[in-house]
Each structure stands twice: as structure tokens, then as C-alpha cells.
Design a protein around this motif. Sequence first.
Motif, PDB file in Angstrom:
ATOM      1  N   THR A 150       3.801  17.596   2.666  1.00 61.35           N
ATOM      2  CA  THR A 150       2.381  18.010   3.051  1.00 61.35           C
ATOM      3  C   THR A 150       1.508  17.938   1.935  1.00 61.35           C
ATOM      4  OG1 THR A 150       3.170  20.215   3.146  1.00 61.35           O
ATOM      5  CG2 THR A 150       3.202  19.188   5.263  1.00 61.35           C
ATOM      6  N   ASP A 151       2.022  18.625   0.830  1.00 65.93           N
ATOM      7  CA  ASP A 151       1.176  18.355  -0.458  1.00 65.93           C
ATOM      8  C   ASP A 151       0.624  16.892  -0.612  1.00 65.93           C
ATOM      9  OD1 ASP A 151       1.115  21.099  -0.312  1.00 65.93           O
ATOM     10  OD2 ASP A 151       2.342  21.160  -2.421  1.00 65.93           O
ATOM     11  N   GLY A 152       1.564  16.263  -0.522  1.00 62.71           N
ATOM     12  CA  GLY A 152       1.361  14.607  -0.910  1.00 62.71           C
ATOM     13  C   GLY A 152       0.438  13.892  -0.062  1.00 62.71           C
ATOM     14  N   LEU A 153       0.667  14.245   1.306  1.00 60.97           N
ATOM     15  CA  LEU A 153      -0.260  13.851   2.533  1.00 60.97           C
ATOM     16  C   LEU A 153      -1.405  14.466   2.209  1.00 60.97           C
ATOM     17  CD1 LEU A 153       1.924  13.984   5.702  1.00 60.97           C
ATOM     18  CD2 LEU A 153       1.287  11.972   4.571  1.00 60.97           C
ATOM     19  N   SER A 154      -1.778  15.691   1.908  1.00 59.14           N
ATOM     20  CA  SER A 154      -2.954  16.118   1.729  1.00 59.14           C
ATOM     21  C   SER A 154      -3.597  15.430   0.817  1.00 59.14           C
ATOM     22  CB  SER A 154      -2.893  17.705   1.184  1.00 59.14           C
ATOM     23  OG  SER A 154      -3.953  18.078   0.275  1.00 59.14           O
ATOM     24  N   ALA A 155      -3.112  15.003  -0.485  1.00 59.01           N
ATOM     25  CA  ALA A 155      -3.700  14.331  -1.447  1.00 59.01           C
ATOM     26  C   ALA A 155      -4.050  13.037  -0.986  1.00 59.01           C
ATOM     27  CB  ALA A 155      -2.651  14.150  -2.543  1.00 59.01           C
ATOM     28  N   VAL A 156      -3.378  12.298  -0.200  1.00 59.95           N
ATOM     29  CA  VAL A 156      -3.789  10.902   0.460  1.00 59.95           C
ATOM     30  C   VAL A 156      -4.693  10.943   1.354  1.00 59.95           C
ATOM     31  CG1 VAL A 156      -2.863   9.293   1.903  1.00 59.95           C
ATOM     32  CG2 VAL A 156      -1.236   9.966   0.261  1.00 59.95           C
ATOM     33  N   ARG A 164       0.845  -1.024   0.033  1.00 57.94           N
ATOM     34  CA  ARG A 164      -0.038   0.033  -0.086  1.00 57.94           C
ATOM     35  C   ARG A 164       0.804   1.189   0.027  1.00 57.94           C
ATOM     36  NH1 ARG A 164      -4.758  -0.325   4.493  1.00 57.94           N
ATOM     37  NH2 ARG A 164      -4.358   2.065   4.358  1.00 57.94           N
ATOM     38  N   LEU A 165       1.867   1.217   0.752  1.00 57.25           N
ATOM     39  CA  LEU A 165       2.968   2.069   0.861  1.00 57.25           C
ATOM     40  C   LEU A 165       3.505   2.602  -0.389  1.00 57.25           C
ATOM     41  CD1 LEU A 165       4.157   4.407   2.899  1.00 57.25           C
ATOM     42  CD2 LEU A 165       6.006   2.639   3.105  1.00 57.25           C
ATOM     43  N   VAL A 166       4.040   1.448  -0.931  1.00 57.58           N
ATOM     44  CA  VAL A 166       4.523   1.655  -2.402  1.00 57.58           C
ATOM     45  C   VAL A 166       3.549   2.341  -3.335  1.00 57.58           C
ATOM     46  CG1 VAL A 166       5.689   0.394  -4.244  1.00 57.58           C
ATOM     47  CG2 VAL A 166       6.213  -0.170  -2.047  1.00 57.58           C
ATOM     48  N   ARG A 167       2.399   1.738  -3.362  1.00 60.55           N
ATOM     49  CA  ARG A 167       1.361   2.189  -4.265  1.00 60.55           C
ATOM     50  C   ARG A 167       1.252   3.674  -4.065  1.00 60.55           C
ATOM     51  NH1 ARG A 167      -2.583  -0.578  -7.362  1.00 60.55           N
ATOM     52  NH2 ARG A 167      -4.563   0.486  -6.927  1.00 60.55           N
ATOM     53  N   THR A 168       0.943   4.063  -2.924  1.00 57.82           N
ATOM     54  CA  THR A 168       0.815   5.509  -2.636  1.00 57.82           C
ATOM     55  C   THR A 168       2.065   6.258  -3.031  1.00 57.82           C
ATOM     56  OG1 THR A 168      -0.399   4.617  -0.727  1.00 57.82           O
ATOM     57  CG2 THR A 168      -0.055   6.968  -0.695  1.00 57.82           C
ATOM     58  N   LEU A 169       2.992   5.857  -2.790  1.00 49.80           N
ATOM     59  CA  LEU A 169       4.347   6.590  -3.194  1.00 49.80           C
ATOM     60  C   LEU A 169       4.403   6.963  -4.625  1.00 49.80           C
ATOM     61  CD1 LEU A 169       7.011   5.777  -0.648  1.00 49.80           C
ATOM     62  CD2 LEU A 169       5.625   7.750  -0.616  1.00 49.80           C
ATOM     63  N   THR A 170       4.059   5.715  -5.406  1.00 47.33           N
ATOM     64  CA  THR A 170       4.276   5.692  -6.780  1.00 47.33           C
ATOM     65  C   THR A 170       3.082   6.662  -7.511  1.00 47.33           C
ATOM     66  OG1 THR A 170       3.040   3.807  -6.886  1.00 47.33           O
ATOM     67  CG2 THR A 170       5.607   3.651  -7.093  1.00 47.33           C
ATOM     68  N   ARG A 171       2.203   6.435  -6.855  1.00 44.58           N
ATOM     69  CA  ARG A 171       1.045   7.394  -7.473  1.00 44.58           C
ATOM     70  C   ARG A 171       1.250   8.879  -7.266  1.00 44.58           C
ATOM     71  NH1 ARG A 171      -4.608   4.482  -6.993  1.00 44.58           N
ATOM     72  NH2 ARG A 171      -4.359   2.891  -8.645  1.00 44.58           N
ATOM     73  N   PRO A 221     -10.408  13.367  11.310  1.00 50.03           N
ATOM     74  CA  PRO A 221      -9.608  12.772  10.278  1.00 50.03           C
ATOM     75  C   PRO A 221     -10.139  13.586   8.981  1.00 50.03           C
ATOM     76  CG  PRO A 221     -10.191  10.944  11.566  1.00 50.03           C
ATOM     77  CD  PRO A 221     -11.052  12.069  12.073  1.00 50.03           C
ATOM     78  N   ASN A 222     -11.313  14.026   8.752  1.00 47.60           N
ATOM     79  CA  ASN A 222     -11.758  14.775   7.742  1.00 47.60           C
ATOM     80  C   ASN A 222     -11.842  16.409   7.742  1.00 47.60           C
ATOM     81  OD1 ASN A 222     -13.012  12.710   6.031  1.00 47.60           O
ATOM     82  ND2 ASN A 222     -14.100  12.173   8.168  1.00 47.60           N
ATOM     83  N   SER A 223     -11.120  16.643   8.763  1.00 52.80           N
ATOM     84  CA  SER A 223     -10.901  18.011   8.904  1.00 52.80           C
ATOM     85  C   SER A 223      -9.370  18.543   8.857  1.00 52.80           C
ATOM     86  CB  SER A 223     -11.505  18.676  10.285  1.00 52.80           C
ATOM     87  OG  SER A 223     -12.746  18.425  10.455  1.00 52.80           O
ATOM     88  N   LEU A 224      -8.335  17.501   8.477  1.00 49.31           N
ATOM     89  CA  LEU A 224      -7.143  17.753   8.358  1.00 49.31           C
ATOM     90  C   LEU A 224      -6.481  18.361   7.205  1.00 49.31           C
ATOM     91  CD1 LEU A 224      -5.625  14.325   9.883  1.00 49.31           C
ATOM     92  CD2 LEU A 224      -5.520  16.644  10.916  1.00 49.31           C
ATOM     93  N   ASP A 225      -7.166  18.664   6.135  1.00 48.69           N
ATOM     94  CA  ASP A 225      -6.719  19.204   5.034  1.00 48.69           C
ATOM     95  C   ASP A 225      -6.060  20.441   5.090  1.00 48.69           C
ATOM     96  OD1 ASP A 225      -5.918  19.052   2.256  1.00 48.69           O
ATOM     97  OD2 ASP A 225      -7.535  20.356   1.929  1.00 48.69           O
ATOM     98  N   PRO A 226      -6.656  21.495   5.986  1.00 50.83           N
ATOM     99  CA  PRO A 226      -6.049  22.744   6.061  1.00 50.83           C
ATOM    100  C   PRO A 226      -4.765  22.727   6.845  1.00 50.83           C
ATOM    101  CG  PRO A 226      -8.371  22.700   6.919  1.00 50.83           C
ATOM    102  CD  PRO A 226      -7.904  21.415   6.681  1.00 50.83           C
TER     103      PRO A 226
END
Lengths: 991, 334
Positions: B321-327, B28-35, B227-232
Motif C-alpha cells: 500500500t505504501d508503494g501504491l500510494s507513491a504510484v 510500465r509495470l517493470v519500470r514502476t516496480l524497479t523504481r 482517483p485523486n482521493s485514494l491516498d488516505p
Amino acid sequence: VRLPPRSGARTLILLLLLLLLFGALPAGSAHRAGPATSPAALLALMSPPSALPLSSTPPPGPFEWATFHGDSARSGYTSVRGPSSTAEAWAPPQATPLPIRSGPVVNSTRIFVADIEGNVVALNRLNGTVVWRTTVWSSPTTPTLAGGTLFLGCDNGLLYALDAATGRLLWTQDLGSAILQGTLDVSGEIIAGTEGGELYAVNDTGAGILWSHSLGSPIAGAPAEAGGVVYAAGTAGQLLAVDLNGTPVWSETLRNVTLDVGFAVGGARLFLGEANGNLSAISAANGSTLWNFSTAAGPFEGAIEAPPATDGQSVDWIEGGGAIYSVNATNGSLRWLSNASVPSAGYLLLSAPVLTPSGFYLIDGGETLDDLNPATGVLRWSYPYGGLTIYSSPAVIQGGLILGTDDGLVNYFSPPSSLASWPISGTVVNPNGTPLANVTVELNSQSVLTGADGSFLLYAPNGSYLLLAGGAGTEPFSLPLTVTGPISGLRLVLRPVATFSVSGELVDGDSGRAVPGASVVLVGPAGYEAATVSRADGSFLLRAPNGTDFLSVGGLAAYYGTSEHVVVNGSALVGLKVALSPVGLASAGFFDPYGIYLLLAGVGAGALVAWLAEVSRRRRTAGLSGRILSRFGRYVLMRASLMPVQLLALLALLFAFGTFLPLVAEKAYAGLSSWTILKDFLEGFLAFAWSMVSGDWGYAAYGHLSEPVTTYIAWWLPYTLELMAFALVMSAALGYAAGLRAGWKPDGPFDFGTRIASLLGLLIPSFLVILLVLGGAYSSFVHVVGDTPYGILPNLAWFDTHGGLPPGWIGIGGNTLPTGFPLVDAGIHGDWQFFEVVLAKTIFQATLIAIVYVAIFLRYARHSAAEHAHALSVVAARSRGVPERRLLWYHTGRRALPEFVLLFAITLPVYIGTQAVAEALFSDPGIGNVLLTEMTQVASSGFGITHGNGFPAGNLYQVTILFLFLVVLGGNLLADVIARYLDPRLLSEGR
Amino acid sequence: VTALAPEAEPWEEEALGALRAQRTPLRRLVRTLTRNPSLLVGGTILAVYAVLGLAAWLQYGNSVGNLPFSQSWAESITPPGPTLAHPFGIMNVLGVDLAGALYESIPWDLALLGSILGIAVALGTFAGAWAGFARGPVDWVVTSLVDLLLSVPPFFLVIVLFVGLYDFVPIGYTLVLFVLLFAAVLWPYYARPVRSRAESVTSEPYVEAAQASGGSRGRILLRHILPNSLDPVFAQIPIDVYQVFFVLTVFPFLGCSAQGSSGHSFAWVTPFPTAAFPEWGNLLAQGVCYGLQPGVTNFWWMYFFPALVLILFGVAVALTTDGLSAVFQPRVAR
């Protein structure tokens, strides 16, 4: 007390601190410290330290230039004001057909020059006519003029003594080999260095050689003297210091060094230029090298062929490559480097430069006379000689500069007024006939201090004047004087001032107990008269002259300082009782003047509420909604009503952290019960909050200024607002366009570019950006546009259009009058040069601020723009065939604008921080700079407490932060209201 | 997944395989990272920093102010620039090899940033989510506090608070005070956007469903709202990295430049226990102060390398953080 930058005031504060220490000791030891607290000693300590170079010979008069490089210290420094333009350049008829390569020497009536074949000519200083002419048959160095005798060291190894009045040869002395660069006269000894490496002292009456020392290599340049010690250097690096008996003080050898020039002495340091382009500072005490400045240039181009000039603070010189340097004399750090010079590779730059407080004069590239601003290195004016090489070192006198040229002319750069001045001399004595030293004598806006023998010498053209004299402890003296020719032998008798004792005690205003350890200062119209520290029983005793009219008490953290009007008028004042109010306690009855207004306000508010309730009831009775205000109105009211609460919370924060905690840290509450402390805190806070809210902000010391805080704000806020107006317009335009464009196509090339740019803009500290731009662009900016009249550098060319001073409409705070907005005021006064420079600088700064701030703004803005770019309405408009450009700037822009306004409000604090840093780096007279300056002095000032200094306590930084807070709060409120006005849906979204 | 019919169609098998593949955490991690290339790049850089930081910590421990020092470097008027032996050059005055100093700084910077942002994010997110979810008096208190703290420039606020308390803290603990105060100043920057996000999340159907199914308020807050308010939060972190470094740089810079112009001793209040404290911002400030005098001297390496290390770190944080935001918010267009 904020530490002011001026050394005199710093000395005073240090002294007061010391006195505090003494005052804290038991009474007995305070008595032992008696002499240090006597008024005379205090006054002596209060006077600023002398900045004159360490030299045993008295400083030259304003029209004297007696030896090579001006004085025996070879400092090349003179405190007179040299010429400020080439307008007065002229030359008398040719003095000699041969090149003049040694420097001229000057006294109040004559100029002496010598050409390369040994023809010596004395000219009338006032009109350039030849007074006498003689020859010594050998190429002489720059002569030395001492006690009516002209000494010339010559190429043939002979030292000649000529009568300066007639040119008659008095005696000669053979020193064996060529005498180099310049001789020196110290206390009856003529010091000369020879090519054979010998340093000689010759009796100046012709009685032969007194002593000599061999350095082993030719003496480099001219020997120097300071404080009774003669310093000489050999070309191979030997350094020697000998006293006037010829006893060596120290000797030192520099390795791998070739020296072409001798020392310049300033302060306790010897400055030595080396043939490899390095400049060393050597301790005058022991010969150790203090620092070394490398110009890192080639072996010939970089050589230093002429000694540097130094005022003890900075060392300035030109090296063979044509670069002109100024370094800090203390640590060798570079002050400025000027390349605005004639390229000069291949010339020997032998002419020694001259430093004055207003100009730095040098021969640039061997063929141009330059005058540089000594503070900045910016060229003030230059006089090209068109291929004629100049070797002669200039002599600088009051208002003029004199120089010999290779075509045998003596050039004057001097306004006629300084030529037609007559010497006025005399002595100042007390009624017993004892000479008084260090008395100020003033005539025709010149002022000098009397020497140790009480003598003074001034110059004035024909006219009627008032001669004024006065010093510490004497009554002022004045004498009407009509000048039609030289006046000598004036005898001014100054009477000592009678002093009267002033005594009393200091008590705590609340408890009535004695207050020891406070500083007590008596002030008269002329300044401080006397100072002491209250004893253990609170008593104090001082002596002060008539006219003293203020008693100032302060210096304690626990009490506010106070000033009392106390007039000394012919008799002693005893039994004064000064009550000090403790810090932190609310002043009694502070509600009294305002209570009635509060009552009225309460009644009014009650009536308003009752009326609104009645309106609401009637609306309901009529079947309408009971709500009076519209949804928008209710929102505005709700937001506005939050402001007082926020304000109160901020004030509590400022008081607790800025005033109360530092008091606690100073143990002001030691031993008090916690109830007392709490009461004190609450009462103190009430008083603090009330004075902050009511605008009673007191006085504050800032730099050397002591003014009401409101005055500072009135001075400097307009400047900040003006810069803000420019910076905000640029930031808004840039932020709006870039934010919209970036959000339009997220992850497109523009968005990617702005994202990277904004990240970099964020992470590179704004001051680094500003400094880099300053480094890269500011110096060229200065050369093209000119400097700002305040800020980094004063533009002397601009000052010169106003008679050398800032114009009357620039105030002491660097503020402009009458409005305080520099551009507006420049327009009012029609000073378009000022206007252009300030406008250019403001735009420059605004651009920098915009670059940094927009980076932050974009980080938020692109998200918001991206959301709106994909809104259904935009998609629908696109499907109707609306052009993309219109979709972007009109459809999306309109929708994103309210959010951009909100984002601006959120980032406003960051904006203010950025502008404050920009102001501080450019030394602007703005509020942001004040705040940062206040904060850099935090540790030394006890943050938030203005220690008693005779002024009511005022806290500039607390007021400034309050001010910023109100700006931010107001900006937020305004932005909220505007956003909701533009997009009423925000009201329903509860945002 | 087990609910799928046993006689699955081939495309169903394929989808099932993909779902199964997701189940191992590593994959899952690898998949997340490659995408998510920005997460990959940012995460890698941060990992390098972390490894270097760990190594430096093991090597130096918490040796405050023990930068390897040389008197001759300190007194040098023309300090040597980058060479093979000293790849980042020498900083005079402090008398240190810059590469070594920056390396030794890594654990300190990671700890400083980690603790400031950790506290601020935790406090701000929790307070914001709670206020947005609970409304009423809690909301009023949090909102007023946030509005108050947000209306003073954080830079000034930190200084006001820090200097007020400075005298009460032993000299070795000023950094701890600084961290706590900075977190106290920064948390509203998280609380405000999280609160408004939480407010809208609270009215989402799944929250109503959770309430209807009897979920406790605490559980709803932690499992659904937070968890659903984390984006900002992810958008704000890089800006606060900037804020922290700004203050850490400005403190010593103002002190240093004040010292340079007036010749006063170092009287500026600073969170660092010593002037030679190993911290990027401190090194950058001193590098600018001693290495860059406009139009006069320019020892570029003295500010370039500290700035580089600092900027690279900031870029890595922003990418991560941009990447995490997308996750966390896959539907939100970035």
C-alpha cells in the motif's frame, strides 16, 4: 442471570433451569416430579458439593495427625491453618540422642516420635515434656495412631502395637520382611506393605493376618485407602486395588517405570510420583492412566522420592532436582513451578510435603523448611537447618507444624495459643435423641460439622465463650460455656424449625393471565429457604420457616423478575398474587414524574430562542452582523448539538442488538402481530433510552455480586481512570516525541526504524505482547516488587501484615475506599507497601499499553509531522539560521500539535480497546475488564437481557458501552475544540 | 506524442523513446516496480501468498474444520517442536501439524480479509467521495453516520452487532455475517479521510474545468474525484488488517482463556463454525492459549509461527500500500 463463578450459586442456577424444564411440562408430570421440588431436597441440592477427599475415615480434627501423610488417603492435605511464620519455632529438651527420620504423629494431647534405633517417645503436646518412653529395637516407619493404639511397622518385619496412653506393648505380628514407609488403619484392619512385595491386612486387635497379596516387587511407599479400597504400588510398576475383604478390585502394571513412593489419593484420582520424575494420575475406579506430567529431568535429580500432596483440586510435590511443582488435578496442566528453592542434587528428598489452604510446607533441598503460597508457589517463609538433613515428614495441626530432626529434637512451629487449647466434645441430637449429622457447631471462631453419629470436637483455650449450633431445618442453638480444662459429653438438643405454607399465583401484570414456569424462591435472613416453579395455572406452594421475609420470582425471559416483601410469622400465607411485568413494554406513565420538567425545559428553550432572536435583531438594527457567537463559538455549538443525535442513534443500536433481537431469537414475540411487535419495540426503546439517559441503570449480576450498575461503575471507574492517566501520559510523551522525530526526516533511519517497529507493534496482537512480557518479566517483577493485593495474585506477606485478610478499606469488588483510586486511597491510609506495589504495577501496565498504542498512533502521526516539517515557515526559519533542534521541537512541533490532538481523538477507541485487554489480562478491577468479562459470558447470559433473578433488569455491558461512547464523544469534542483553539486556521479549512 | 515535430532533436528522440517504452503495459509495470522497491517486495510476498492460497484451495477446497488431526498430538502434554518432518512443530489440543494448518488457512484468510476490506474500502471510498463532492444532505447523513460509528471502539461494536444477529444465522453462515458486519463497522475509517480529501479536490481547477466542459456529475465523481482521493485509503488498509486480525484472534483467545480458568465448556460466541477452524488468528490465539503460560510452559512454536505468517502478511500489505500510494500520488512526500 450471568453465570457466577461460585459452584454453590452455579448449582442453584442449574437447579432453577432444571425446575424450569419441569415447570414447562403439563401439571400432571410436574406432580410426578414432586420429590425433586420439595424444599428439603432443594436445600440439600443447594448446598455446595463437598470438597473433602474421598475417604472412609472421618477427617482428622484440627490437632490430629494420625498417620504417614496425615490421612489414610495419604493426601498430605489438611484443612487447618498451619504456622504462618518462623516466629514461634521452638524445641523441647532433646527427646532422644539419635536421629528422628520417621514423621511424628499427633493427637490432641500427645506427640509420638520414634528414632532410627526404635526408641519411641510420647511427648505432651502442650509443653513437650516426655510422658513415656519405650523401645521396639528396630528402625520404625511413621507410626499410625488409631483408637488409643500406636502401630509401628519396623525394619525387622515386625508390626508392633503399643498402648498410646502408657507405651505398653500390646502385641506383635511378624510380616516376614521389612515394613516400608507407613502403615494404615482402616475399619479395624492394619494395612502394611513389605520389602518382600506383600501387602498385608492385620487385625488391629492382634488376631493375626486377615489377608495378603503379593505384588512381585517391594511395595513402594505407604499403601493408601479411600472409599473402602486399598491402593498399593510395587516398585516395578505393579498397581493393585483391593477392597477391605482382600478381594482385588483392579490391577494394572505401568511399563518402564520405577516407583519409590506410594499413592496420594484426591478426588477419584490416585497420584503417583515416578523415579524418572514423571507424575501420573490414575483413575481410582479402574486403574487407567488419566494423565501424565513429565518433569523432563535427569534420572537421579528428577526422581520423586516423596508422595505429592493433593486437595483434590491441585497436586503439589517436590522432585529430586529441587523443583517444586503444582499441577491441576483434573488435567495435569501446570499451575505453577517454583525454583525459589535450595539446589538439592544428591539428596534424597524423602520428607512428604503438606498442603493446607493457606500454606504448602515441605523440606527443600533436604535441609530447609519452606512454606509456599499454595496458589502461586511464591515462598512465604523458610527455616534453614544449616546443613542438618531432614528426613522426617512434617505433621501439620491447627496453627502449628511438628517435625523430627537428625539431632533427635522435635521442632515445633506453633504459636502458644494453639498449644494451650482444651478439647471440647459432645453430641448434637434432636428432641427424640436421634443424632444429627452435618450440623454446624461454632466455638471461639472455629466451626466444625457434626459427624454421622452427631459428634463434634472443638478446641478452645481457657475463657468464656458462646457455643453455637445450627443446621438446615433446625432452630439456632446457643450455650454459654466457660473453659478451664477439657470438656466432653456435651449434649446439644436442637429443635426442628416449624414451617408454614406459602401459596399464591403469578399473573401477567398487563393481561392478568397466569404465568407458568417461573421460579419462585423464598429468602430469609440466612439465605434461600425454599424454591419451586409455578404450575401451569400460575399457582405455587412452598413451605418456609418463621423469619422468611422475601419472595423472589424470576427465571423467565419474557418477564422482569420481582421481589416482594412477604413475612412468615407463625401462620400460613395463602392467596398471594404476584403480578409480573412483561419485558420490553414501557412501564405505564413513565412520563409522569418528568413531564413537568420536560414542559419547563421546553418553555425555557423557547424563551432562549426568542431572546437570541431579539439580540440578533437588535445587532442587525445597529448595523452589526446578526451573528451572536464568534466563529469558534458557533463551531463548538455545532459540534455539541450533534452529540444528542449520536447518543440517540447509539442507544437505538444497543437496544435493537442487545435487547430486542435476543428477545426475538427467544421467540418472545411468537404469534404476535407485527403491529404489536413494532409498538413493543418503540415503547421498549423509549423506556430503555430514558432509563439509560436518566441514569436509572438497575441491578446486574456480575460474578458472585449483585449490585446496582452505578455501584459497579463507582467501584471500578476510578481504577480505570488512574491507569488511563499513567498510560496516556506515557503514550502522549512517547507518541509526540517519536512522531515528530520520525516525520522530521521521512525515510531517515529513525523514521525507518519507527515504521518497522510500529508495523510490528500493530500486527503482533497486544495480548501476545502482554503475555510475553508477563512470561519474561512478570515473575521476576513479582519476586522483586511483590504481587499486587488484587489482580493476578494476592501477596500473602502483605495480607499477613493485616491479620491474613485484606484491610477493611478494600471493598468486596476489589475496589479501594473511600475514593476508589488505589494510589490515593493507599496514601490516605498510609499503606506505603500497597502504594509501591500498585504504582510499580500501574507503570508496568502503562508502559505496555503505550508500546502497543503508540505503534498505532505513529502510523498516522508521521504523515502529519512530515507535512509540517516541510512547511514554508520552517524553510524560512531555517534560512534565517534557526538551529535544527529548535526548528524540530519548536517550529514543527507547535504546528503538528493540533493535528496530533485530533489524531489522538480519532484513535481513542483503539486506545480504549488496548487498555481493556491490558486490564483483562492482569485481572484488574477496572471497567475495561468488566466489559470484556461481560462479553466472554455473552453466550451463556443471553446478551443484554438480565433474566429475572429478583432484581430489576440492568444491563452492565450496555451501560459500559454507553459510558465508553460518551468518553469517546467527549474526548473527540474536546480534541476538536482544543485543536481549533491551538490552530484557528482549522476553522476556515472546514475540517 | 504524435504532435511532436517529425524532425526531432536527439534529446527529443531519447525522451520520445522513453515515452514509447512506457506504453507497453509490461514495461510500465517493470519500470514502476524497479523504481518502487517497497511495492516490489510487498507485491512479491503477496503474490507468494496468493499462489500458496490458490494451491491450498485446489488441494483442500472449502473443507471447514478438516485440519489433519492426530489424537496422540492432541493429548500430548509436551508436543514436539519443529522438526524436518514438521517444520513448524505440532500444536497440541487441536492436534495438528502447524505448517499444514497454516497452509490450509491461507485461502480462508485471504478470502476473509479480501472480502472485509473490499467491501469496506469500496463502500467507504464511494460514500466519502460522494459526500465530499455533493455536500448538502448527503454529506450530513454520511458525516453523522461516520461520526457515530467511529465513536465506538470497532472491536466492541462488531461484537455488539454480531451477537445481536448471531441467533438468526445458520451456523455455517456466521463467517458471512461476520464479514458483512466488520465491513459495516470499518467503512467509516475510509469514508472520513476520503471525504475531506474529496472536499479539497472538488475545489481544484481541473474539477471546475471538467464541470465547465459539461461533464456529468457521475463522470466527474468517478473519473476525477475518486482517483485523486485514494491516498488516505492506502494509509488505512494496513491498520484495518490489524483490526481484523485483532478481533479474529481475540474472539477465540478470550473464549479459550475463559475456558482454561473456569473449566466451562466453550460457550463463547465466535464467528468460526468450529474451534479448529483453519484461520491464522484462530491458530495464533489457540497457540498462545495452550502454548504460553507465563512462567510455566512455553511451546514457542505454537504462537511464533502463526504470528510470523500473520506479521509477514501484514508487512507485505503495508509495503504494497505504501508503494501504491507513491504510484497514485507521486508528488506527495512519503
